[in-house]
Scaffold this motif. Structure first.
Motif, PDB file in Angstrom:
ATOM      1  N   SER A   1      -8.273  -0.313 -44.998  1.00 52.36           N
ATOM      2  CA  SER A   1      -7.555   0.957 -45.051  1.00 52.36           C
ATOM      3  C   SER A   1      -8.079   1.883 -43.964  1.00 52.36           C
ATOM      4  O   SER A   1      -7.317   2.598 -43.315  1.00 52.36           O
ATOM      5  N   ALA A   2      -9.389   1.832 -43.738  1.00 51.92           N
ATOM      6  CA  ALA A   2      -9.966   2.670 -42.695  1.00 51.92           C
ATOM      7  C   ALA A   2      -9.407   2.274 -41.333  1.00 51.92           C
ATOM      8  O   ALA A   2      -9.005   3.111 -40.529  1.00 51.92           O
ATOM      9  N   TRP A   3      -9.330   0.957 -41.140  1.00 49.20           N
ATOM     10  CA  TRP A   3      -8.808   0.452 -39.880  1.00 49.20           C
ATOM     11  C   TRP A   3      -7.360   0.877 -39.672  1.00 49.20           C
ATOM     12  O   TRP A   3      -6.945   1.287 -38.590  1.00 49.20           O
ATOM     13  N   MET A   4      -6.583   0.829 -40.768  1.00 47.88           N
ATOM     14  CA  MET A   4      -5.176   1.196 -40.658  1.00 47.88           C
ATOM     15  C   MET A   4      -4.992   2.691 -40.430  1.00 47.88           C
ATOM     16  O   MET A   4      -4.006   3.112 -39.851  1.00 47.88           O
ATOM     17  N   GLN A   5      -5.944   3.474 -40.918  1.00 46.35           N
ATOM     18  CA  GLN A   5      -5.813   4.929 -40.769  1.00 46.35           C
ATOM     19  C   GLN A   5      -6.670   5.471 -39.630  1.00 46.35           C
ATOM     20  O   GLN A   5      -6.923   6.670 -39.562  1.00 46.35           O
TER      21      GLN A   5
ATOM     22  N   TRP B   1      -1.574   0.128 -48.314  1.00 48.74           N
ATOM     23  CA  TRP B   1      -1.808   1.263 -47.435  1.00 48.74           C
ATOM     24  C   TRP B   1      -0.617   1.533 -46.537  1.00 48.74           C
ATOM     25  O   TRP B   1      -0.707   2.295 -45.588  1.00 48.74           O
ATOM     26  N   THR B   2       0.511   0.849 -46.799  1.00 51.82           N
ATOM     27  CA  THR B   2       1.695   1.055 -45.969  1.00 51.82           C
ATOM     28  C   THR B   2       2.803   1.781 -46.721  1.00 51.82           C
ATOM     29  O   THR B   2       3.436   2.681 -46.175  1.00 51.82           O
ATOM     30  N   LEU B   3       3.016   1.368 -47.984  1.00 55.60           N
ATOM     31  CA  LEU B   3       4.181   1.867 -48.699  1.00 55.60           C
ATOM     32  C   LEU B   3       3.845   3.066 -49.571  1.00 55.60           C
ATOM     33  O   LEU B   3       2.742   3.146 -50.112  1.00 55.60           O
ATOM     34  N   PRO B   4       4.805   3.997 -49.739  1.00 52.95           N
ATOM     35  CA  PRO B   4       4.609   5.093 -50.685  1.00 52.95           C
ATOM     36  C   PRO B   4       4.900   4.637 -52.109  1.00 52.95           C
ATOM     37  O   PRO B   4       5.515   3.588 -52.306  1.00 52.95           O
TER      38      PRO B   4
ATOM     39  N   ALA C   1      -5.657 -14.893 -47.031  1.00 54.92           N
ATOM     40  CA  ALA C   1      -4.595 -14.332 -46.196  1.00 54.92           C
ATOM     41  C   ALA C   1      -3.639 -13.517 -47.057  1.00 54.92           C
ATOM     42  O   ALA C   1      -3.216 -12.417 -46.675  1.00 54.92           O
ATOM     43  N   PHE C   2      -3.325 -14.036 -48.236  1.00 51.23           N
ATOM     44  CA  PHE C   2      -2.388 -13.312 -49.089  1.00 51.23           C
ATOM     45  C   PHE C   2      -3.007 -12.032 -49.624  1.00 51.23           C
ATOM     46  O   PHE C   2      -2.319 -11.014 -49.770  1.00 51.23           O
ATOM     47  N   LEU C   3      -4.326 -12.072 -49.894  1.00 51.43           N
ATOM     48  CA  LEU C   3      -5.003 -10.864 -50.368  1.00 51.43           C
ATOM     49  C   LEU C   3      -4.969  -9.785 -49.291  1.00 51.43           C
ATOM     50  O   LEU C   3      -4.800  -8.600 -49.581  1.00 51.43           O
ATOM     51  N   PHE C   4      -5.094 -10.209 -48.029  1.00 57.24           N
ATOM     52  CA  PHE C   4      -5.005  -9.256 -46.931  1.00 57.24           C
ATOM     53  C   PHE C   4      -3.633  -8.592 -46.929  1.00 57.24           C
ATOM     54  O   PHE C   4      -3.513  -7.372 -46.743  1.00 57.24           O
ATOM     55  N   PHE C   5      -2.602  -9.405 -47.215  1.00 57.25           N
ATOM     56  CA  PHE C   5      -1.248  -8.873 -47.310  1.00 57.25           C
ATOM     57  C   PHE C   5      -1.153  -7.836 -48.435  1.00 57.25           C
ATOM     58  O   PHE C   5      -0.580  -6.759 -48.276  1.00 57.25           O
ATOM     59  N   PHE C   6      -1.757  -8.150 -49.582  1.00 53.58           N
ATOM     60  CA  PHE C   6      -1.818  -7.230 -50.725  1.00 53.58           C
ATOM     61  C   PHE C   6      -2.365  -5.870 -50.272  1.00 53.58           C
ATOM     62  O   PHE C   6      -1.797  -4.818 -50.554  1.00 53.58           O
ATOM     63  N   ILE C   7      -3.511  -5.918 -49.585  1.00 57.14           N
ATOM     64  CA  ILE C   7      -4.171  -4.685 -49.168  1.00 57.14           C
ATOM     65  C   ILE C   7      -3.311  -3.944 -48.156  1.00 57.14           C
ATOM     66  O   ILE C   7      -3.130  -2.725 -48.229  1.00 57.14           O
TER      67      ILE C   7
END
Lengths: 100, 172, 382
Positions: C69-73, C344-347, C334-340
C-alpha cells in the motif's frame, strides 16, 4: 455398526424436545426453531432407516425436507417481520385479534 | 480414530443438549446458537450413517444459511427481552405430548427383534454419494423435485411480498 | 493479563490442530474410498505442515499489505524494525500481546471471547481440504498431498466459510455497542447474499471438470482434470472465475466489500470493542481467510499445482512434490498480491450498491455461467 434403533431413539427425543419448545414457548422465533428441530428429527429417521438397504434414497428424501424447511423459514421470518412492524412484538400471545 | 459408537454417542449428546437448551433458554440469541450446536450434532450423526454429503449440506444450509437468517432477524428486531413463562396448561400438555410421541415411536422399535439385532447391510445398494443421489433426484424423485422447486419459487415470491414495506397510500 | 493473552494466542494453534485432525478423521472414516488407513503420524505431519505454512504466510501478508500500500501511495511504509521492516509483524504481535484486555460492560463473556476464535478457526481449518500437491509416491506408499482427502472437499470449504460468519456476527452482537451491532448485521446480510453466487459459480467448475460423473467433490480431482487436459478452468469458465473471485472478496470482507468494518461510518465495525489478542484473532482470521480463499481459487480455476512443461504428472517423487508445492505456493502468493492490490485501488461500495450487485448482477450471471458450463460439458468443448 450402531443399531438403527438407537438413531430412532435420538430422533424421537429430538422430536419430543421440538414439540415441548413449540407448545411452551411464546416467542414466535423460538417456536420456529422448535419446528426446525422436529424437521431435523425426521431427517435423521430418513437417513438412519435407509442406511442398510438404499442409502441414496434416504439422502434424497432428507434433501427435500431441507428444501422445504428453507422455504418455510423464508416465509416464516417474513411473517415475523411483518408482525413486528404491526405489533412491535414477536410474542405469539399478542396476536389474538381473530379470537372472538 | 474414533470408533463409530463413540462418535454416535458424542454427536447425539451434542444434538440433544443443544435441543434441550433451545427449548429452555430465555434469550432468543442464545436459543439460536444452541440450535446451531444441535444442527452440527445432527450433521455428525449423518456422517456416522455414511451420508457425508447430507452432513455437509446440513451444515451449509441449516447452520450456514437458515440460522444466520434467524440471527439476522433477531438482531434486526433487537430482541434481547426475556419473555414471560408459558401457560402452565400448555407446558403440562406439551410434556405429555412429548412423552407420548417418544413412547409411540421408540417402544415398538425397541421391541422389534429385527431392529435390535445388527442389520445386515446390503453392499450392492448404491451408496449415498453425490452421483447416486443426483441420479435418484432426476429419475425416481423427479416429480417431488419439481414440486419442491415450485414451492421454493412460491415461498420466495411470498416472502418478498410479506416483507415489503407497504406504500403510504396502501392500507396494511 | 499477559498470561491470559498468551493463552489466547495458543488457543487457535491448539484448537486448529485439534479441529483439523478429528474433523479430517471423522470425514475420512465416513467416506470409505479415501485413505482411511493413513496412519495418524502422517496426518499429523500434514496438519502441522499446512498449519505452519499458513501461520507463516499471515504475518508476511500483513507486512506485504503495508509495504504494497505504501508503494502504491508513493510512501515508504514500515521500514524500521529489522532489515527493510521485515520484523514489523513481530513487533505488532508483541504490541498486541501486551495491550490491555478490555471488555465492555454488560457483555456475555463466553460469546464475546468465542467470536474471534470462531472466525480464526474456521478460516484456518479450511486449509485442511486444500491439496498442495498431487500424490507423493515414496517408499511403496502413495500419499495424497492434502490433510483430509475426503469426498466432499469443496462442500467442506463452503460449510466452513458459512460457519465463519458467526464469528463476525456474534462479535458484533456480543460487544453491546451500536457500531458493532451494525457491522455484525451488515456482515451476515452480505455473507448470505454472496454465498449464493459463490456456490453457484462453483457448481459450474464441478460440471466442467466431470466431478458429477465420478460423484466426488474432491478439489484434487478438479486439479487433476486441469493437469491432464492441460487447460485451466479459468479459460473454460472466464465468467465463473470472475464471479467466484468477486464473491470470495465479499466472503473475506475485503475492500470493496469491507462494509462490516467500514471505519469512516462504523468506527471499526464488528471489532470496535475488541482489543489486544482478541482483536488479534479477528485479524488473524481475516488474513487466514484470504490465504484459504486464494488457495481455493488457485485450485479451482488456476490449475493448483499444475504448471505447463514443469509439473504435469499427478504421481511424483520427492523432487516432483517439492516442485508442485512451490508452483502452488507461487500461484497463491501471486493471487494474494492481487488481493492486496485491489484493496488499495477500489473504493468501498455503498450498502444498497452491495445488495444490487449481489442479487441483481452476480446471481443471474452465475446462473448464466452454470448454463455455459452445462453446454460446455454436454457439447464436449475443450
Amino acid at each position: 455398526m450402531v443399531p438403527q434403533a438407537w438413531y430412532l431413539i435420538v430422533s424421537a427425543l429430538l422430536f419430543g424436545l421440538g414439540i415441548v419448545g413449540f407448545v411452551t414457548r411464546r416467542n414466535s422465533l423460538v417456536m420456529f426453531m422448535s419446528v426446525e428441530l422436529m424437521l431435523n428429527a425426521a431427517n435423521l429417521v430418513f437417513v438412519a432407516g435407509a442406511r442398510d438397504h438404499f442409502p441414496a434414497r434416504g439422502t434424497a428424501c432428507a434433501l427435500f425436507v431441507i428444501a422445504v424447511a428453507a422455504a418455510e423459514v423464508a416465509v416464516g421470518l417474513a411473517m415475523v417481520l411483518a408482525l413486528f412492524r404491526l405489533k412491535k412484538s414477536v410474542q405469539a400471545d399478542d396476536v389474538r385479534e381473530l379470537r372472538a | 480414530m474414533l470408533s463409530e459408537r463413540t462418535a454416535f454417542l458424542v454427536f447425539s449428546a451434542i444434538a440433544l443438549i443443544g435441543a434441550a437448551n433451545v427449548v429452555t433458554r430465555k434469550n432468543p440469541v442464545h436459543a439460536a446458537l444452541w440450535l446451531v450446536g444441535s444442527f452440527l450434532g445432527v450433521a455428525g450423526l449423518f456422517l456416522t450413517l455414511g451420508a457425508g454429503l447430507l452432513g455437509a449440506i446440513q451444515v451449509m444450509v441449516y447452520a450456514g444459511a437458515i440460522m444466520v437468517l434467524f440471527l439476522f432477524v433477531i438482531l434486526l428486531l433487537n430482541l434481547d427481552v426475556t419473555e414471560g413463562d408459558g401457560l402452565s396448561f400448555a407446558r403440562g400438555a406439551s410434556f405429555l405430548a412429548a412423552i407420548a410421541t417418544l413412547a409411540l415411536v421408540a417402544l415398538p422399535f425397541a421391541q422389534s427383534r429385527e431392529l435390535r439385532a445388527a442389520a445386515t447391510p446390503d453392499h450392492a445398494a448404491p451408496d449415498a454419494s453425490a452421483g447416486n443421489v443426483a441420479d435418484l433426484l432426476f429419475t425416481r424423485y423427479a416429480l417431488p423435485f419439481e414440486v419442491v422447486s415450485l414451492l421454493l419459487l412460491i415461498a420466495m415470491v411470498g416472502a418478498i411480498h410479506l416483507a415489503r414495506r407497504p406504500r403510504r397510500d396502501e392500507s396494511v | 493479563m499477559t498470561m491470559l493473552a498468551t493463552l489466547l494466542t495458543a488457543t487457535p494453534l491448539v484448537a486448529t490442530s485439534l479441529a483439523a485432525t478429528p474433523l479430517g478423521g471423522a470425514l475420512l472414516a465416513a467416506t470409505p474410498p479415501s485413505d482411511a488407513t493413513a496412519p495418524l503420524w502422517l496426518t499429523l505431519i500434514k496438519v502441522f505442515t499446512v498449519f505452519g505454512i499458513t501461520m507463516t504466510l499471515v504475518p508476511m501478508l500483513v507486512l506485504a499489505e503495508r509495504r504494497v500500500s505504501a508503494w502504491m501511495q508513493y510512501r515508504v511504509g514500515p521500514n524500521r524494525v529489522g532489515p527493510g521492516g521485515s520484523l514489523q509483524p513481530l513487533a505488532d504481535l508483541v504490541k498486541m500481546l501486551f495491550k490491555e484486555e478490555l471488555r465492555p460492560d454488560g457483555v456475555p463473556p463466553f460469546i464475546f471471547t468465542a467470536a474471534p476464535a470462531i472466525a480464526a478457526i474456521c478460516a484456518l481449518s479450511m486449509m485442511a481440504v486444500v491439496p498442495f500437491g498431487g500424490t507423493l509416491e515414496v517408499g511403496g506408499r502413495s500419499i495424497p498431498m492434502v490433510v483430509a482427502d475426503t469426498d466432499i472437499g469443496v462442500l467442506v470449504v463452503l460449510a466452513l466459510s458459512s460457519i465463519g460468519v458467526y464469528g463476525i456476527t456474534l462479535g458484533g452482537w456480543a460487544s453491546n455497542s451500536k457500531y458493532s451491532l451494525l457491522g455484525g448485521l451488515r456482515s451476515s446480510a452480505q455473507m448470505i447474499s454472496y454465498e449464493l453466487s459463490l456456490g453457484i459459480s462453483l457448481l459450474g467448475v464441478l460440471v466442467v471438470s466431470g466431478n458429477f460423473e465420478s460423484g466426488s467433490f474432491r478439489l484434487s480431482d478438479v486439479i487433476e482434470y486441469q493437469a491432464t487436459t492441460g487447460i485451466w478452468n479459468a479459460l473454460r469458465l472466464p465468467l465463473g472465475f470472475v464471479l467466484f473471485t468477486i464473491a470470495a472478496f465479499a466472503e473475506t470482507n475485503r475492500l470493496p466489500f469491507d462494509l462490516p468494518e467500514a471505519e469512516p461510518e462504523l468506527v471499526g465495525g464488528y471489532h470496535t470493542e475488541y482489543s489486544s489478542m482478541r482483536f488479534g484473532l479477528f485479524f488473524l482470521g481475516e488474513y487466514a481467510a484470504m490465504v484459504a480463499g486464494s488457495s481455493v481459487i488457485v485450485c479451482l480455476f488456476l490449475g493448483g499445482w499444475h504448471c505447463p512443461w514443469l509439473t504435469t504428472e499427478v504421481t511424483v517423487g520427492w523432487t516432483g512434490a517439492l516442485l508442485q508445492m512451490s508452483v502452488f505456493l507461487a500461484k497463491v502468493l501471486a493471487f494474494l498480491f492481487f488481493f492486496i492490490h485491489v484493496r488499495w485501488t477500489l473504493p468501498r461500495l455503498r450498502y444498497d450498491q452491495l445488495m444490487t450487485l449481489g442479487w441483481k448482477w452476480m446471481l443471474p450471471l452465475s446462473l448464466l455461467n452454470l448454463l455455459w458450463a452445462g453446454a460446455h460439458a454436454a457439447l464436449g468443448w475443450f
